[in-house]
Motif scaffolding. Structure first.
Motif, PDB file in Angstrom:
ATOM      1  N   GLY A   1       0.809  -1.209   0.000  1.00  0.00           N
ATOM      2  CA  GLY A   1       0.000   0.000   0.000  1.00  0.00           C
ATOM      3  C   GLY A   1       0.839   1.253   0.000  1.00  0.00           C
ATOM      4  N   LEU A   2       0.140   2.359  -0.086  1.00  0.00           N
ATOM      5  CA  LEU A   2       0.770   3.678  -0.126  1.00  0.00           C
ATOM      6  C   LEU A   2       0.341   4.507   1.074  1.00  0.00           C
ATOM      7  N   ILE A   3       1.232   5.353   1.513  1.00  0.00           N
ATOM      8  CA  ILE A   3       0.899   6.354   2.520  1.00  0.00           C
ATOM      9  C   ILE A   3      -0.151   7.275   1.891  1.00  0.00           C
ATOM     10  N   PRO A   4      -1.192   7.669   2.628  1.00  0.00           N
ATOM     11  CA  PRO A   4      -2.304   8.421   2.021  1.00  0.00           C
ATOM     12  C   PRO A   4      -1.894   9.602   1.145  1.00  0.00           C
ATOM     13  N   ALA A   5      -0.897  10.357   1.522  1.00  0.00           N
ATOM     14  CA  ALA A   5      -0.503  11.534   0.738  1.00  0.00           C
ATOM     15  C   ALA A   5       0.019  11.176  -0.648  1.00  0.00           C
ATOM     16  N   PHE A   6       0.359   9.904  -0.869  1.00  0.00           N
ATOM     17  CA  PHE A   6       0.929   9.487  -2.154  1.00  0.00           C
ATOM     18  C   PHE A   6      -0.048   8.689  -3.011  1.00  0.00           C
ATOM     19  N   ARG A   7      -1.247   8.497  -2.520  1.00  0.00           N
ATOM     20  CA  ARG A   7      -2.253   7.785  -3.299  1.00  0.00           C
ATOM     21  C   ARG A   7      -2.747   8.679  -4.432  1.00  0.00           C
TER      22      ARG A   7
ATOM     23  N   ILE B   1       1.541   5.568  -8.422  1.00  0.00           N
ATOM     24  CA  ILE B   1       2.681   4.867  -7.835  1.00  0.00           C
ATOM     25  C   ILE B   1       2.298   3.431  -7.477  1.00  0.00           C
ATOM     26  N   GLY B   2       1.048   3.203  -7.061  1.00  0.00           N
ATOM     27  CA  GLY B   2       0.618   1.903  -6.565  1.00  0.00           C
ATOM     28  C   GLY B   2       0.753   0.775  -7.569  1.00  0.00           C
ATOM     29  N   GLY B   3       0.298   0.983  -8.793  1.00  0.00           N
ATOM     30  CA  GLY B   3       0.409  -0.058  -9.814  1.00  0.00           C
ATOM     31  C   GLY B   3       1.858  -0.397 -10.117  1.00  0.00           C
ATOM     32  N   HIS B   4       2.687   0.621 -10.162  1.00  0.00           N
ATOM     33  CA  HIS B   4       4.122   0.433 -10.412  1.00  0.00           C
ATOM     34  C   HIS B   4       4.771  -0.337  -9.259  1.00  0.00           C
ATOM     35  N   LEU B   5       4.468   0.041  -8.029  1.00  0.00           N
ATOM     36  CA  LEU B   5       5.035  -0.638  -6.859  1.00  0.00           C
ATOM     37  C   LEU B   5       4.568  -2.084  -6.795  1.00  0.00           C
ATOM     38  N   LEU B   6       3.291  -2.330  -7.035  1.00  0.00           N
ATOM     39  CA  LEU B   6       2.787  -3.702  -7.029  1.00  0.00           C
ATOM     40  C   LEU B   6       3.461  -4.529  -8.120  1.00  0.00           C
ATOM     41  N   SER B   7       3.589  -3.980  -9.316  1.00  0.00           N
ATOM     42  CA  SER B   7       4.263  -4.689 -10.409  1.00  0.00           C
ATOM     43  C   SER B   7       5.682  -5.061 -10.012  1.00  0.00           C
ATOM     44  N   TYR B   8       6.380  -4.125  -9.431  1.00  0.00           N
ATOM     45  CA  TYR B   8       7.764  -4.360  -9.013  1.00  0.00           C
ATOM     46  C   TYR B   8       7.823  -5.452  -7.949  1.00  0.00           C
ATOM     47  N   GLY B   9       6.936  -5.378  -6.971  1.00  0.00           N
ATOM     48  CA  GLY B   9       6.906  -6.379  -5.907  1.00  0.00           C
ATOM     49  C   GLY B   9       6.595  -7.775  -6.426  1.00  0.00           C
TER      50      GLY B   9
ATOM     51  N   LYS C   1     -11.970  -3.605   3.577  1.00  0.00           N
ATOM     52  CA  LYS C   1     -11.445  -2.503   4.389  1.00  0.00           C
ATOM     53  C   LYS C   1     -10.304  -1.780   3.678  1.00  0.00           C
ATOM     54  N   ASP C   2      -9.682  -2.434   2.685  1.00  0.00           N
ATOM     55  CA  ASP C   2      -8.544  -1.836   1.985  1.00  0.00           C
ATOM     56  C   ASP C   2      -9.003  -0.686   1.104  1.00  0.00           C
ATOM     57  N   GLY C   3      -8.042  -0.003   0.509  1.00  0.00           N
ATOM     58  CA  GLY C   3      -8.339   1.140  -0.340  1.00  0.00           C
ATOM     59  C   GLY C   3      -9.288   0.788  -1.465  1.00  0.00           C
ATOM     60  N   GLU C   4     -10.032   1.765  -1.926  1.00  0.00           N
ATOM     61  CA  GLU C   4     -11.080   1.533  -2.918  1.00  0.00           C
ATOM     62  C   GLU C   4     -10.547   1.027  -4.254  1.00  0.00           C
ATOM     63  N   HIS C   5      -9.272   1.224  -4.550  1.00  0.00           N
ATOM     64  CA  HIS C   5      -8.716   0.794  -5.826  1.00  0.00           C
ATOM     65  C   HIS C   5      -7.881  -0.479  -5.708  1.00  0.00           C
ATOM     66  N   ALA C   6      -7.793  -1.058  -4.516  1.00  0.00           N
ATOM     67  CA  ALA C   6      -6.914  -2.214  -4.292  1.00  0.00           C
ATOM     68  C   ALA C   6      -7.279  -3.398  -5.187  1.00  0.00           C
TER      69      ALA C   6
END
Length: 186
Positions: A105-111, A115-123, A150-155
């Protein structure tokens, strides 16, 4: 008070299942936190999950964090935006060749900055090549993750767009707890 929670389990069964997201614009880097640091891991966990009811690890002691982080095949990959931690993905190898995306996940200020799709792809890529860094572990046969209502709406959409396939759904009742934020009283 009770909260109805739906948990979805998703998997990839081959490296070719991954559909990577494009890298976001700007100065975003992803780096493995190679030195186990309970302080840093707790910071990431609380900062990313504080507003979406991640509470299961908040009561862990320093020793419990350390024990977990030093297990073979546990890795933390951190996204930085212009040098500031923006989010993370935690991987954990299992004995049978499974690798779980334990937290992501991302810290709220960075959502909302792509960044999330890129980070997940990398992971996920790092999940598939985990045995190269941990030769005592078997090669990865499956990468799996669970997400919940409970997770973010785009998870869920992010997991599906990255090529994960749903393999299980569970509905349960949980005690509703106040959202703690990144620190008590936030």
């Amino acid at each position: 008070m009770s909260l109805t929670v739906t948990t979805w389990s998703l998997e990839q069964t081959a490296p070719g299942d991954l559909r990577p997201a494009a890298a976001p614009d700007g100065d975003v880097t992803i780096v493995r936190a190679e030195i186990p640091s309970p302080e840093f891991s707790r910071f990431l966990y609380a900062s990313v999950g504080g507003d979406i009811r991640w509470i299961d690890r908040l009561s862990l002691t320093y020793a419990q964090w350390q024990e977990h982080l030093t297990k073979p095949g546990v890795e933390t990959w951190v996204a930085y935006d212009k040098g500031t931690p923006a989010g993370y993905v935690e991987l954990a190898a299992r004995d049978d060749g499974d690798v779980e995306v334990v937290y992501f996940g991302l810290i709220p200020a960075f959502r909302g900055r792509r960044i999330g799709g890129h980070l997940l792809s990398y992971g996920v890529r790092r999940s598939w090549d985990l045995a190269e860094r941990w030769p005592e572990l078997p090669s990865t046969k499956r990468v799996w993750v669970h997400t919940c209502s409970k997770d973010g709406e785009h998870a869920m959409d992010n997991y599906l767009r990255r090529g994960f396939k749903l393999f299980d759904t569970e509905v349960s009742q949980e005690r509703d707890v106040p959202t703690p934020g990144p620190w008590p009283g936030a």
